[in-house]
Scaffold this active site. Structure first.
Site, PDB file in Angstrom:
ATOM      1  N   TYR A  76       0.906  -1.285  -0.021  1.00 53.55           N
ATOM      2  CA  TYR A  76      -0.133  -0.064  -0.127  1.00 53.55           C
ATOM      3  C   TYR A  76       0.817   1.337   0.010  1.00 53.55           C
ATOM      4  CZ  TYR A  76       0.977   1.079   5.000  1.00 53.55           C
ATOM      5  OH  TYR A  76       1.638   1.330   6.360  1.00 53.55           O
ATOM      6  N   LEU A 125      11.060   1.324   7.112  1.00 56.43           N
ATOM      7  CA  LEU A 125      10.653   1.932   5.764  1.00 56.43           C
ATOM      8  C   LEU A 125      11.358   3.030   5.253  1.00 56.43           C
ATOM      9  CD1 LEU A 125       7.783   1.276   4.272  1.00 56.43           C
ATOM     10  CD2 LEU A 125       7.038   3.586   5.005  1.00 56.43           C
ATOM     11  N   GLU A 166      12.310   3.121  14.616  1.00 58.90           N
ATOM     12  CA  GLU A 166      11.506   4.236  13.997  1.00 58.90           C
ATOM     13  C   GLU A 166      10.122   4.063  14.866  1.00 58.90           C
ATOM     14  OE1 GLU A 166      10.315   3.399   9.871  1.00 58.90           O
ATOM     15  OE2 GLU A 166      10.127   1.334  10.256  1.00 58.90           O
TER      16      GLU A 166
HETATM   17  N1  PLP Z   1       7.873   3.908   9.118  1.00 59.56           N
HETATM   18  C1  PLP Z   1       6.720   3.268   9.058  1.00 59.56           C
HETATM   19  C2  PLP Z   1       6.788   1.701   9.680  1.00 59.56           C
HETATM   20  C3  PLP Z   1       5.682   3.708   8.409  1.00 59.56           C
HETATM   21  O1  PLP Z   1       4.556   3.024   8.464  1.00 59.56           O
HETATM   22  C4  PLP Z   1       5.588   5.262   7.746  1.00 59.56           C
HETATM   23  C5  PLP Z   1       4.410   5.703   7.041  1.00 59.56           C
HETATM   24  O2  PLP Z   1       3.430   4.915   6.823  1.00 59.56           O
HETATM   25  C6  PLP Z   1       6.778   5.802   7.789  1.00 59.56           C
HETATM   26  C7  PLP Z   1       7.676   5.272   8.433  1.00 59.56           C
HETATM   27  C8  PLP Z   1       6.697   7.187   7.341  1.00 59.56           C
HETATM   28  O3  PLP Z   1       6.938   7.255   5.920  1.00 59.56           O
HETATM   29  P1  PLP Z   1       6.397   8.198   4.947  1.00 59.56           P
HETATM   30  O4  PLP Z   1       7.126   9.283   5.200  1.00 59.56           O
HETATM   31  O5  PLP Z   1       6.655   7.921   3.466  1.00 59.56           O
HETATM   32  O6  PLP Z   1       4.873   8.343   5.269  1.00 59.56           O
END
Ligand code: PLP
Length: 292
Positions: free
Chosen positions: A36, A208, A184
């Site tokens: 997703y 991520l 994170e």
């Molecule tokens: N880390 C995780 C585990 C996430 O699920 C998300 C976003 O859903 C992020 C970091 C932040 O990613 P982004 O800046 O692309 O929203």
């Protein structure tokens, strides 16, 4: 007068979200065999759309699912979805599952099947004012996720349990740790500031590849703030001047407490304020460019 239901998009068709139907044999439902994206939209313009679609392509490739849509079709579809839902600020969610098989077999379907492609949008929540003035609270939770956290997969149980543990501890977000290191948030990237330098864990399969993370690194560079992509031992919390989380839908969230520990001076710090202001300017730039 009845409020019209938000429009969603399922396998090529726009329809009210409550009317969208997916089979219980869909592998996304049965196995979480799906990936997703969440894309913020400001003033009708998806922010960093190309980066989100590139990450989607990487996730699809990683789970060996062919990209039935392609970048241009996703772009056109999402822009139409945003328009049908009235423009403005929205949070677009899209998901691709391996599709609806004939039964419940773990292995890939014997015959090729069409993936299930879905998108919907909702109003983009503004970060709550008290989190900006006072900062958020985080709760340390052991990171129990699998070893491919770089894939944006819908199998989010460890994240959900971590977030719930944080809520039950009176905190706003879980701060995941593993093998003595800070990793994170349950759905946000982590940043720690010490002596004016931003530290964040390096990109690896443990986190991520956050789009906002990339934006923060670019903005820090433009602002002349040093960044170190480095592992963050748990003990660094004690010395941190600032701690932040970031995500597409919640921008950059300052954290002023982790369980009983106060971070820095216990208020959102000056480095956060500069980078968040630059992010806000950047998210509205698409509109300015579009009208100028
Ligand atoms: N880390 C995780 C585990 C996430 O699920 C998300 C976003 O859903 C992020 C970091 C932040 O990613 P982004 O800046 O692309 O929203």
């Amino acid at each position: 007068m009845a409020i019209p239901l938000p429009t969603a998009w399922l396998n090529g068709e726009f329809l009210p979200v409550q009317e969208a139907r997916i089979s219980p044999l869909d592998r996304g439902f049965l196995f979480g065999d799906a990936v997703y994206e969440v894309i913020p939209v400001y003033d009708g313009q998806p922010f960093r759309l190309d980066e989100h679609l590139a990450r989607l392509e990487n996730s699809l490739k990683a789970i060996r699912l062919s990209d039935a849509m392609g970048r241009q079709r996703w772009r056109d579809t999402l822009l139409e979805l945003v328009e049908r839902n009235g423009g403005g600020d929205q949070n677009v969610y899209l998901q691709v599952s391996r599709g609806t098989d004939k039964g419940r077999e773990h292995g890939f379907p014997a015959e090729p099947i069409a993936p299930t492609c879905f998108a919907m949008s909702s109003p983009l929540p503004r970060p709550p004012a008290h989190l900006r003035s006072e900062g958020a609270r985080a709760h340390l939770v052991e990171d129990l996720r699998w070893r491919r956290c770089d894939i944006k997969a819908t199998t989010l149980l460890p994240n959900i349990l971590a977030k719930q543990a944080a809520h039950e501890a009176g905190a706003d977000e879980a701060l995941l740790h593993r093998d003595g290191e800070l990793i994170e948030g349950s759905s946000m990237t982590l940043f720690l500031v010490k002596d004016g330098v931003i530290h964040t864990p390096p990109q690896s399969s443990a986190i991520l590849p956050g789009i906002t993370r990339q934006v923060v690194l670019e903005l820090a560079h433009e602002l002349g703030i040093s960044v170190q992509e480095t592992a963050l031992p748990l003990e660094q919390l004690e010395q941190a001047d600032e701690l932040w989380f970031s995500s597409s839908s919640r921008e950059i969230m300052p954290v002023t407490r982790v369980d009983e520990q106060t971070i820095g001076e216990g208020r959102p710090g000056p480095v956060w304020a500069r980078v968040q202001a630059a992010l806000e300017a950047s998210t509205r730039q698409g509109k300015k460019q579009a009208v100028s």
